[in-house]
Write a protein that holds these residues in place. Structure first.
Motif, PDB file in Angstrom:
ATOM      1  N   GLU A  89       6.080   3.449  -3.434  1.00  0.00           N
ATOM      2  CA  GLU A  89       4.888   3.413  -3.534  1.00  0.00           C
ATOM      3  C   GLU A  89       3.716   3.586  -4.188  1.00  0.00           C
ATOM      4  OE1 GLU A  89       5.306   4.637   0.701  1.00  0.00           O
ATOM      5  OE2 GLU A  89       5.733   3.614   1.346  1.00  0.00           O
ATOM      6  N   LYS A 111       4.114   1.648  -6.964  1.00  0.00           N
ATOM      7  CA  LYS A 111       4.350  -0.106  -6.846  1.00  0.00           C
ATOM      8  C   LYS A 111       5.457  -0.350  -8.260  1.00  0.00           C
ATOM      9  CE  LYS A 111      -0.398  -1.243  -5.694  1.00  0.00           C
ATOM     10  NZ  LYS A 111      -0.906   0.762  -4.968  1.00  0.00           N
ATOM     11  N   THR A 112       6.013   0.563  -8.111  1.00  0.00           N
ATOM     12  CA  THR A 112       7.565   0.405  -8.681  1.00  0.00           C
ATOM     13  C   THR A 112       8.976   0.776  -8.339  1.00  0.00           C
ATOM     14  OG1 THR A 112       6.085   1.406 -10.443  1.00  0.00           O
ATOM     15  CG2 THR A 112       8.986   1.030 -10.882  1.00  0.00           C
TER      16      THR A 112
END
Length: 103
Positions: free
Chosen positions: A38, A41-42
């Motif tokens: 989170e 952002k992967t």
């Protein structure tokens, strides 16, 4: 494996921006794979692959708690290594700036 190969593997494991970001995040707290995913952002699968490389080279260690896997830095010394890298970059930038200032 000889010492040079071992050291080379440590540097290779740190030679990816996502892995460096993971180390930076883990410098202050243990985080789960989901939390890392989170924050970065992967995808979780991508994070897991990067964590595997870091774990294989002694940078992090994992601990399973219930259904979650938490990661933490295995050795705080890796932060000193990254700090030294930042110092090298800073010095190089200063030298480049000095060259342009004297033109």
């Amino acid at each position: 494996m000889d010492e040079c190969n071992l050291i080379s593997n440590v540097f290779k494991s740190l030679a990816h921006p996502i892995r460096l970001r993971i180390v930076k995040l883990l410098s202050s707290e243990s985080l789960s794979v989901l939390e890392l995913s989170e924050k970065l952002k992967t995808s979780q699968s991508s994070i897991s692959q990067h964590l595997k490389i870091l774990e294989e080279n002694g940078i992090i260690e994992k601990e399973k708690k219930g259904n979650n896997v938490y990661c933490k830095l295995k050795h705080e010394l890796v932060l000193e290594l990254l700090f030294d890298g930042k110092r090298i970059i800073s010095q190089e930038l200063k030298e480049a700036n000095d060259i342009f200032s004297n033109m």
